[in-house]
Design a protein around this motif. Sequence first.
Motif, short mmCIF file in Angstrom:
data_model
loop_
_atom_site.label_atom_id
_atom_site.label_comp_id
_atom_site.label_asym_id
_atom_site.label_seq_id
_atom_site.Cartn_x
_atom_site.Cartn_y
_atom_site.Cartn_z
N HIS A 168 -17.01 -12.30 -24.82
CA HIS A 168 -16.81 -12.75 -23.44
C HIS A 168 -17.19 -11.66 -22.44
CE1 HIS A 168 -14.99 -14.18 -19.78
NE2 HIS A 168 -14.17 -13.14 -19.76
N THR A 169 -16.78 -10.43 -22.72
CA THR A 169 -17.07 -9.31 -21.81
C THR A 169 -18.57 -9.05 -21.74
OG1 THR A 169 -14.93 -8.33 -22.35
CG2 THR A 169 -16.55 -6.87 -21.35
N LEU A 170 -19.26 -9.16 -22.88
CA LEU A 170 -20.71 -8.98 -22.88
C LEU A 170 -21.41 -10.09 -22.10
CD1 LEU A 170 -21.18 -7.89 -26.60
CD2 LEU A 170 -21.52 -6.43 -24.58
N GLY A 179 -23.37 0.41 -23.21
CA GLY A 179 -23.61 1.07 -24.51
C GLY A 179 -23.92 0.07 -25.61
N VAL A 180 -23.15 -1.03 -25.66
CA VAL A 180 -23.38 -2.06 -26.70
C VAL A 180 -24.72 -2.76 -26.47
CG1 VAL A 180 -22.57 -4.26 -27.63
CG2 VAL A 180 -20.93 -2.42 -27.20
N THR A 181 -24.98 -3.15 -25.22
CA THR A 181 -26.20 -3.89 -24.91
C THR A 181 -27.45 -3.07 -25.23
OG1 THR A 181 -24.99 -5.01 -23.13
CG2 THR A 181 -27.39 -5.17 -23.09
N ALA A 182 -27.38 -1.77 -24.97
CA ALA A 182 -28.55 -0.90 -25.17
C ALA A 182 -28.99 -0.85 -26.63
CB ALA A 182 -28.24 0.50 -24.67
N ARG A 183 -28.03 -0.97 -27.55
CA ARG A 183 -28.42 -0.85 -28.96
C ARG A 183 -28.35 -2.17 -29.72
NH1 ARG A 183 -23.05 1.43 -29.04
NH2 ARG A 183 -21.77 0.53 -30.71
N LEU A 184 -28.23 -3.28 -28.97
CA LEU A 184 -28.17 -4.60 -29.60
C LEU A 184 -29.57 -5.05 -29.99
CD1 LEU A 184 -25.65 -6.39 -30.07
CD2 LEU A 184 -26.28 -7.64 -28.00
N GLU A 185 -29.75 -5.43 -31.24
CA GLU A 185 -31.06 -5.94 -31.67
C GLU A 185 -31.36 -7.27 -30.98
OE1 GLU A 185 -31.30 -6.34 -35.87
OE2 GLU A 185 -31.02 -4.20 -36.28
N ALA A 186 -32.64 -7.47 -30.66
CA ALA A 186 -33.06 -8.67 -29.91
C ALA A 186 -32.64 -9.96 -30.63
CB ALA A 186 -34.56 -8.64 -29.70
N HIS A 187 -32.75 -9.96 -31.98
CA HIS A 187 -32.42 -11.16 -32.75
C HIS A 187 -30.94 -11.53 -32.58
CE1 HIS A 187 -32.47 -14.18 -35.83
NE2 HIS A 187 -31.63 -13.53 -36.60
N LEU A 188 -30.06 -10.53 -32.61
CA LEU A 188 -28.63 -10.80 -32.45
C LEU A 188 -28.32 -11.21 -31.01
CD1 LEU A 188 -25.88 -10.87 -33.83
CD2 LEU A 188 -25.58 -8.46 -33.26
N ALA A 189 -28.98 -10.58 -30.06
CA ALA A 189 -28.79 -10.94 -28.64
C ALA A 189 -29.19 -12.39 -28.39
CB ALA A 189 -29.60 -10.00 -27.75
N LEU A 223 -20.54 -13.89 -36.42
CA LEU A 223 -19.41 -13.01 -36.14
C LEU A 223 -19.41 -11.81 -37.08
CD1 LEU A 223 -16.65 -15.70 -35.48
CD2 LEU A 223 -17.89 -14.35 -33.78
N THR A 224 -19.79 -12.03 -38.33
CA THR A 224 -19.90 -10.93 -39.30
C THR A 224 -20.98 -9.94 -38.87
OG1 THR A 224 -19.16 -12.39 -41.08
CG2 THR A 224 -20.27 -10.36 -41.73
N ASP A 225 -22.11 -10.47 -38.39
CA ASP A 225 -23.21 -9.60 -37.93
C ASP A 225 -22.80 -8.82 -36.68
OD1 ASP A 225 -24.69 -10.55 -40.03
OD2 ASP A 225 -25.93 -11.91 -38.83
N CYS A 226 -22.04 -9.45 -35.77
CA CYS A 226 -21.53 -8.74 -34.58
C CYS A 226 -20.60 -7.60 -35.00
CB CYS A 226 -20.78 -9.70 -33.67
SG CYS A 226 -21.84 -10.83 -32.74
N ASP A 227 -19.80 -7.86 -36.03
CA ASP A 227 -18.88 -6.83 -36.52
C ASP A 227 -19.68 -5.62 -37.00
OD1 ASP A 227 -16.24 -5.89 -37.22
OD2 ASP A 227 -16.78 -6.24 -39.31
#
Length: 371
Positions: free
Chosen positions: A33-35, A50-60, A173-177
């Motif tokens: 929700h915060t993201l 910090g999280v957004t900067a290192r998030l892979e495009a596929h997961l985003a 959710l597992t991949d986000c973890d």
Amino acid sequence: MGAMSVRIDITGLRPDQVAVVPSPLAELGMALHTLAEPQHHPGLQGWVTGVTARLEAHLADRMCEADFLWRTTFSDLFLPYAGLPGATALPGATLAEELDLLDKLSDEQFVAAALEFTCALPYSDPGPGPLADAALRRRALELAAARGPQQVRFSERLLTDPPLIRAWLRQFLTDCDEAFFAETWSRLRHQLAADARHKTELLRHKGLAEALAAVSPALSLDDAARRITVDKLGEGRTATADSGLLLVPTSLGRPHLMVLHRYGWHPVLHYPAGPAVPAAPPSLDQLTLRMSALSHPVRMRLCRSLARSAFTTSELTHAHGMSAPEISRHLSVLKKAGLVSTRRRGRYVYHQLDVTTVARLGSDFLESVLR
């Protein structure tokens, strides 16, 4: 406009039936929700960046597919233990344990909870779900269509093949973890456990009224009527019956105080732990304009919708039973006060409350009258 609240009937509730337990799945829901809505949480801008900067495009990209499950606040699917029968359902100690609890919900429960923000299903009252009711299913898809093709695709797949979406969500959710949440949870869980211990001690030594007062000033206990009242801009009711009451602290969730009062599920209070973040006040003229804009009961009701999600004028017209010119006039006042932002998506124009600005009004007022 009369007083609005969510009421929890606690007739027969014993002290040992009240539990305060942190939940990794609920906190992951608040992380998503915060993201999705960083303006709800100005104190977490650094974490979001910090999280957004290192998030892979596929997961985003996958994060956008079902963001209606957590963008408005977050879905009851992140509190699955509340939907399980029996009085002993509690959050798991790990995310994997809680995903196992999510798997135990029936397809009917899963779909109804997943479509809550799309379908406007009966929430506090009994009724058939969209899997059983063709009219509800059609209504869900019509409302999804107003939100764009991505939500239509997700809703169609959800209604046609619930197990497919359930497997998708668990994997996501597992991949986000793995990508960001495990690290965040390792830092937050100690603070949340400490808060849970503190509230549990209050329950044990001071009683439910003191513990609820420490959770939020929006909670009050009427011991004679055996009822907890949650001061919310919304109506609802639920009962502990023989299932007890669960309190779940959140670090990422401030300022949201949420009450799960879905029919047939156990009541849960999901409350913010930790200190609030102060901010600088606007000019006195700006403050006066904002408070005047919010003083109208119709605009207060519009704000309830706009605080949870972005809506078109047409959607607000349908939801509030008013004409488009009336809605537009009230939106214009809110926009002039800097309380509502507008953005275009394709041929739709969406309006949304600037919750960061609204959240500051109380402290802004106090600082303005004291300086």
